[in-house]
Design a protein around this motif. Sequence first.
Motif, PDB file in Angstrom:
ATOM      1  N   GLY A   9       0.783  -1.228   0.000  1.00  0.00           N
ATOM      2  CA  GLY A   9       0.000   0.000   0.000  1.00  0.00           C
ATOM      3  C   GLY A   9       0.816   1.280   0.000  1.00  0.00           C
ATOM      4  O   GLY A   9       0.250   2.370  -0.109  1.00  0.00           O
ATOM      5  N   GLY A  10       2.110   1.144   0.157  1.00  0.00           N
ATOM      6  CA  GLY A  10       2.941   2.337   0.136  1.00  0.00           C
ATOM      7  C   GLY A  10       3.049   2.918  -1.261  1.00  0.00           C
ATOM      8  O   GLY A  10       2.542   2.356  -2.234  1.00  0.00           O
ATOM      9  N   GLY A  11       3.711   4.052  -1.343  1.00  0.00           N
ATOM     10  CA  GLY A  11       3.883   4.694  -2.642  1.00  0.00           C
ATOM     11  C   GLY A  11       4.306   6.133  -2.487  1.00  0.00           C
ATOM     12  O   GLY A  11       4.686   6.583  -1.398  1.00  0.00           O
ATOM     13  N   LEU A  12       4.229   6.841  -3.601  1.00  0.00           N
ATOM     14  CA  LEU A  12       4.586   8.258  -3.625  1.00  0.00           C
ATOM     15  C   LEU A  12       3.315   9.081  -3.516  1.00  0.00           C
ATOM     16  O   LEU A  12       2.363   8.875  -4.282  1.00  0.00           O
ATOM     17  CB  LEU A  12       5.316   8.587  -4.918  1.00  0.00           C
ATOM     18  N   VAL A  13       3.302  10.009  -2.600  1.00  0.00           N
ATOM     19  CA  VAL A  13       2.136  10.858  -2.398  1.00  0.00           C
ATOM     20  C   VAL A  13       2.602  12.266  -2.094  1.00  0.00           C
ATOM     21  O   VAL A  13       3.687  12.468  -1.520  1.00  0.00           O
ATOM     22  CB  VAL A  13       1.258  10.290  -1.251  1.00  0.00           C
ATOM     23  N   ARG A  14       1.800  13.237  -2.460  1.00  0.00           N
ATOM     24  CA  ARG A  14       2.132  14.619  -2.170  1.00  0.00           C
ATOM     25  C   ARG A  14       1.795  14.936  -0.720  1.00  0.00           C
ATOM     26  O   ARG A  14       0.891  14.321  -0.114  1.00  0.00           O
ATOM     27  CB  ARG A  14       1.382  15.555  -3.104  1.00  0.00           C
ATOM     28  N   ALA A  15       2.499  15.873  -0.173  1.00  0.00           N
ATOM     29  CA  ALA A  15       2.214  16.316   1.187  1.00  0.00           C
ATOM     30  C   ALA A  15       0.736  16.708   1.289  1.00  0.00           C
ATOM     31  O   ALA A  15       0.200  17.383   0.401  1.00  0.00           O
ATOM     32  CB  ALA A  15       3.104  17.485   1.556  1.00  0.00           C
ATOM     33  N   SER A  23      -3.316  13.435   5.740  1.00  0.00           N
ATOM     34  CA  SER A  23      -2.522  14.640   5.997  1.00  0.00           C
ATOM     35  C   SER A  23      -1.044  14.319   6.118  1.00  0.00           C
ATOM     36  O   SER A  23      -0.367  14.746   7.057  1.00  0.00           O
ATOM     37  CB  SER A  23      -3.018  15.331   7.279  1.00  0.00           C
ATOM     38  N   LEU A  24      -0.546  13.569   5.185  1.00  0.00           N
ATOM     39  CA  LEU A  24       0.840  13.127   5.244  1.00  0.00           C
ATOM     40  C   LEU A  24       1.803  14.299   5.139  1.00  0.00           C
ATOM     41  O   LEU A  24       1.557  15.280   4.421  1.00  0.00           O
ATOM     42  CB  LEU A  24       1.111  12.108   4.149  1.00  0.00           C
ATOM     43  N   LYS A  25       2.891  14.168   5.869  1.00  0.00           N
ATOM     44  CA  LYS A  25       3.930  15.183   5.895  1.00  0.00           C
ATOM     45  C   LYS A  25       5.233  14.585   5.366  1.00  0.00           C
ATOM     46  O   LYS A  25       5.396  13.365   5.334  1.00  0.00           O
ATOM     47  CB  LYS A  25       4.144  15.681   7.325  1.00  0.00           C
TER      48      LYS A  25
END
Length: 115
Positions: A8-14, A84-86
């Motif tokens: 489920g991981g990956g690249l995501v914008r802040a 709300s990933l940082k």
Amino acid sequence: QVQLVESGGGLVRAGGSLRLSCVTSGGDVAITGMGWYRQAPGKLRELVARVTTGGSPYYSDFAEGRFTISRDNARNTLYLQMDSLKSEDAAAYYCNTAPRPSYVWGRGTQVTVSS
């Protein structure tokens, strides 16, 4: 021997969201507390959140209010909803028993947060 497979991981914008999953096999994880851990490069592995056998969640300060841990014992699956990933959330995420890990670690799933 219990096997742990995270995904489920990956690249995501802040500010974005990801949902991690951990499928367990080879044992009855319903009888133990489970948790999510993470490890960033150059840092020690730390507990992110844990859930008891009864379903009660506990969060680290940095995860409180943004992450939600849950478990589906019938599917032998542990989840981590991350909102709300940082940038500082970027790390490899792992599942294991909690509050202390006792199984062989899986390969983890990488979370990358772009600013």
